[in-house]
Scaffold this motif. Structure first.
Motif, PDB file in Angstrom:
ATOM      1  N   ALA A 161      73.144  -3.090  22.385  1.00 25.58           N
ATOM      2  CA  ALA A 161      73.123  -4.059  21.144  1.00 25.58           C
ATOM      3  C   ALA A 161      74.020  -5.144  21.177  1.00 25.58           C
ATOM      4  N   ILE A 162      73.644  -6.002  20.287  1.00 20.91           N
ATOM      5  CA  ILE A 162      74.769  -7.208  20.259  1.00 20.91           C
ATOM      6  C   ILE A 162      76.079  -6.718  19.959  1.00 20.91           C
ATOM      7  N   PHE A 163      77.176  -7.645  20.581  1.00 26.06           N
ATOM      8  CA  PHE A 163      78.415  -7.172  20.340  1.00 26.06           C
ATOM      9  C   PHE A 163      79.241  -8.469  19.965  1.00 26.06           C
ATOM     10  N   GLN A 164      80.355  -8.334  19.222  1.00 28.23           N
ATOM     11  CA  GLN A 164      81.163  -9.622  18.994  1.00 28.23           C
ATOM     12  C   GLN A 164      82.519  -9.390  19.651  1.00 28.23           C
ATOM     13  N   MET A 165      82.892 -10.381  20.379  1.00 21.84           N
ATOM     14  CA  MET A 165      84.293 -10.142  21.015  1.00 21.84           C
ATOM     15  C   MET A 165      85.262 -11.074  20.434  1.00 21.84           C
ATOM     16  N   TYR A 166      86.315 -10.550  20.271  1.00 24.84           N
ATOM     17  CA  TYR A 166      87.690 -11.398  19.683  1.00 24.84           C
ATOM     18  C   TYR A 166      88.747 -11.625  20.538  1.00 24.84           C
ATOM     19  N   PHE A 167      89.349 -12.529  20.529  1.00 24.52           N
ATOM     20  CA  PHE A 167      90.517 -12.944  21.469  1.00 24.52           C
ATOM     21  C   PHE A 167      91.805 -13.296  20.760  1.00 24.52           C
ATOM     22  N   GLU A 168      92.060 -12.984  19.525  1.00 25.84           N
ATOM     23  CA  GLU A 168      93.282 -13.003  18.796  1.00 25.84           C
ATOM     24  C   GLU A 168      93.530 -11.978  18.128  1.00 25.84           C
ATOM     25  N   GLU A 169      94.880 -11.336  17.803  1.00 24.38           N
ATOM     26  CA  GLU A 169      95.185 -10.230  17.183  1.00 24.38           C
ATOM     27  C   GLU A 169      95.078 -10.336  15.941  1.00 24.38           C
ATOM     28  N   ALA A 170      95.657 -11.565  15.263  1.00 28.10           N
ATOM     29  CA  ALA A 170      95.878 -11.585  13.865  1.00 28.10           C
ATOM     30  C   ALA A 170      94.505 -11.895  13.339  1.00 28.10           C
ATOM     31  N   TYR A 171      94.032 -11.611  11.973  1.00 28.48           N
ATOM     32  CA  TYR A 171      93.138 -11.581  11.245  1.00 28.48           C
ATOM     33  C   TYR A 171      92.810 -13.042  10.837  1.00 28.48           C
ATOM     34  N   ASP A 172      91.952 -13.716  10.785  1.00 26.83           N
ATOM     35  CA  ASP A 172      91.815 -14.967  10.067  1.00 26.83           C
ATOM     36  C   ASP A 172      89.976 -14.899   9.419  1.00 26.83           C
ATOM     37  N   GLU A 173      89.845 -15.310   8.427  1.00 30.37           N
ATOM     38  CA  GLU A 173      88.490 -15.237   7.946  1.00 30.37           C
ATOM     39  C   GLU A 173      87.487 -16.340   8.690  1.00 30.37           C
ATOM     40  N   MET A 174      88.120 -17.297   9.414  1.00 27.52           N
ATOM     41  CA  MET A 174      87.210 -18.333  10.284  1.00 27.52           C
ATOM     42  C   MET A 174      87.746 -18.092  11.457  1.00 27.52           C
ATOM     43  N   MET A 175      88.191 -16.863  12.073  1.00 27.62           N
ATOM     44  CA  MET A 175      88.685 -16.747  13.463  1.00 27.62           C
ATOM     45  C   MET A 175      87.394 -16.933  14.491  1.00 27.62           C
ATOM     46  N   ALA A 176      87.741 -17.352  15.606  1.00 30.93           N
ATOM     47  CA  ALA A 176      86.565 -17.658  16.540  1.00 30.93           C
ATOM     48  C   ALA A 176      86.471 -16.551  17.324  1.00 30.93           C
ATOM     49  N   SER A 177      85.023 -16.265  17.862  1.00 32.60           N
ATOM     50  CA  SER A 177      84.594 -15.226  18.490  1.00 32.60           C
ATOM     51  C   SER A 177      83.494 -15.549  19.314  1.00 32.60           C
ATOM     52  N   ARG A 178      83.208 -14.520  20.015  1.00 36.28           N
ATOM     53  CA  ARG A 178      81.961 -14.749  20.749  1.00 36.28           C
ATOM     54  C   ARG A 178      80.815 -13.666  20.429  1.00 36.28           C
ATOM     55  N   LEU A 179      79.673 -13.947  20.205  1.00 38.34           N
ATOM     56  CA  LEU A 179      78.628 -13.065  19.991  1.00 38.34           C
ATOM     57  C   LEU A 179      77.982 -12.782  21.481  1.00 38.34           C
ATOM     58  N   CYS A 180      77.956 -11.684  21.937  1.00 37.04           N
ATOM     59  CA  CYS A 180      77.480 -11.355  23.154  1.00 37.04           C
ATOM     60  C   CYS A 180      76.357 -10.205  23.287  1.00 37.04           C
ATOM     61  N   VAL A 181      75.543 -10.206  24.177  1.00 37.39           N
ATOM     62  CA  VAL A 181      74.742  -9.233  24.843  1.00 37.39           C
ATOM     63  C   VAL A 181      74.789  -8.822  26.099  1.00 37.39           C
ATOM     64  N   VAL A 190      72.033 -21.318  31.686  1.00 41.08           N
ATOM     65  CA  VAL A 190      72.057 -21.250  30.504  1.00 41.08           C
ATOM     66  C   VAL A 190      72.297 -22.631  29.609  1.00 41.08           C
ATOM     67  N   PRO A 191      72.284 -22.613  28.330  1.00 41.29           N
ATOM     68  CA  PRO A 191      72.515 -23.798  27.802  1.00 41.29           C
ATOM     69  C   PRO A 191      73.867 -24.047  27.742  1.00 41.29           C
ATOM     70  N   ASN A 192      74.302 -25.385  27.474  1.00 39.09           N
ATOM     71  CA  ASN A 192      75.607 -25.855  27.639  1.00 39.09           C
ATOM     72  C   ASN A 192      76.541 -24.984  26.816  1.00 39.09           C
ATOM     73  N   ASP A 193      76.195 -24.505  25.799  1.00 34.37           N
ATOM     74  CA  ASP A 193      77.434 -23.987  24.813  1.00 34.37           C
ATOM     75  C   ASP A 193      77.328 -22.418  24.989  1.00 34.37           C
ATOM     76  N   PHE A 194      76.480 -21.923  26.097  1.00 34.77           N
ATOM     77  CA  PHE A 194      76.650 -20.616  26.188  1.00 34.77           C
ATOM     78  C   PHE A 194      77.795 -20.065  27.239  1.00 34.77           C
ATOM     79  N   PHE A 195      78.068 -18.735  27.257  1.00 32.36           N
ATOM     80  CA  PHE A 195      78.934 -18.247  28.280  1.00 32.36           C
ATOM     81  C   PHE A 195      78.332 -17.211  29.093  1.00 32.36           C
ATOM     82  N   ILE A 196      78.837 -17.093  30.291  1.00 27.32           N
ATOM     83  CA  ILE A 196      78.272 -15.999  30.985  1.00 27.32           C
ATOM     84  C   ILE A 196      79.689 -15.404  31.429  1.00 27.32           C
ATOM     85  N   GLY A 197      79.700 -14.159  31.122  1.00 27.76           N
ATOM     86  CA  GLY A 197      81.149 -13.559  31.636  1.00 27.76           C
ATOM     87  C   GLY A 197      81.005 -12.149  31.867  1.00 27.76           C
ATOM     88  N   GLN A 198      82.264 -11.423  32.266  1.00 30.24           N
ATOM     89  CA  GLN A 198      82.230 -10.135  32.553  1.00 30.24           C
ATOM     90  C   GLN A 198      83.310  -9.498  31.856  1.00 30.24           C
TER      91      GLN A 198
END
Length: 268
Positions: A161-181, A190-198
């Motif tokens: 399944a698609i998963f969403q990864m967060y890197f900040e503890e505090a909640y914000d309505e527009m908090m940055a995240s990564r949509l991952c698979v 991959v396209p320039n705006d993509f990440f490859i990670g582990q």
């Protein structure tokens, strides 16, 4: 000229109402006799008819004043009726939005009572995950466009399944995240705006949340309470797997969405 009792009969407005409209400056009688009794004219009768119509259309006293002070004929009144209709439509939308919030509150309150029984929190080992991701910032209902792009760019090299990864503890309505698979196999281009990670193998707390995304915070509270009770220190990043959710076109029943929340931890 008509005495107030006569005017009451021909307008179907009570004497009490006529006195009130006089005090408010809406329907001031054209004359008064030597005893200061109110006397109404045919012009007053036309004003009374307009007041009755405006009252039936739920105009407030102040709104009636605005209309009567500025209207010269029935055509002018039409503009005010159109404006009033627009206000009513706006109020209906606002009331519906308010009802939706109240329904969510009642549903959440009931859900919170059952949360401890519903959640089965697991301490488990998360195996290493190789993933591709795209940056995302916004509300859940904006996700689908990004999900479509992920699948299109990765061309079948995905699993789970698609998963969403967060890197900040505090909640914000527009908090940055990564949509991952998860990736089936490694890729280099991959396209320039993509990440490859582990995500390295590590200990995590997890639970399955069944319900709309607006109630996910209840699951996070359950995890935090569990961690405090067992002296565990929650770590970043954390993520949520969208095991079952809205389709690309149709949303389905939000009460049956299934989201797995995963938070790494270390023992204190």
């Amino acid at each position: 000229m008509y005495k107030i009792s006569e005017f009451s009969n021909i307008t179907q407005l009570s004497i009490k109402a006529l006195r009130y409209y006089d005090e408010e400056g809406l329907l001031v009688p054209s004359q008064r006799n030597e005893q200061q009794h109110r006397l109404y004219s045919d012009k007053d009768y036309e004003t009374a008819r307009r007041i009755i119509m405006l009252r039936e259309f739920h105009f407030s006293i102040q709104e009636m004043k605005d209309v009567l002070q500025n209207c010269e004929n029935d055509e002018d009144i039409c503009y005010y009726l159109q404006e009033k209709m627009a206000l009513i439509k706006k109020n209906i939308l606002e009331e519906k939005a308010c009802m939706k919030v109240m329904e969510s509150y009642l549903k959440e309150r009931n859900f919170t009572k059952q949360a401890n029984a519903l959640y089965q929190i697991q301490e488990e080992i998360c195996e290493k995950i190789q993933y591709a991701a795209i940056p995302f910032q916004g509300s859940y209902d904006k996700i689908k466009t990004y999900v479509q792009r992920l699948y299109k760019e990765l061309k079948g090299n995905t699993k789970g399944a698609i998963f969403q990864m967060y890197f900040e503890e505090a909640y914000d309505e527009m908090m940055a995240s990564r949509l991952c698979v998860d990736l089936k196999k490694e890729i280099k281009t991959v396209p320039n705006d993509f990440f490859i990670g582990q995500i390295q193998a590590r200990q995590v707390l997890s639970l399955y949340h069944i319900g709309s995304y607006e109630t996910l915070h209840i699951g996070y509270k359950a995890l935090l309470d569990y961690a405090q009770e067992h002296h565990l220190h929650l770590q970043l990043p954390y993520w949520q797997h969208y095991e079952k959710g809205p389709g690309i076109v149709l949303k389905g029943n939000p009460d049956k969405y299934v989201t797995k929340i995963v938070v790494p931890y270390e023992r204190g």
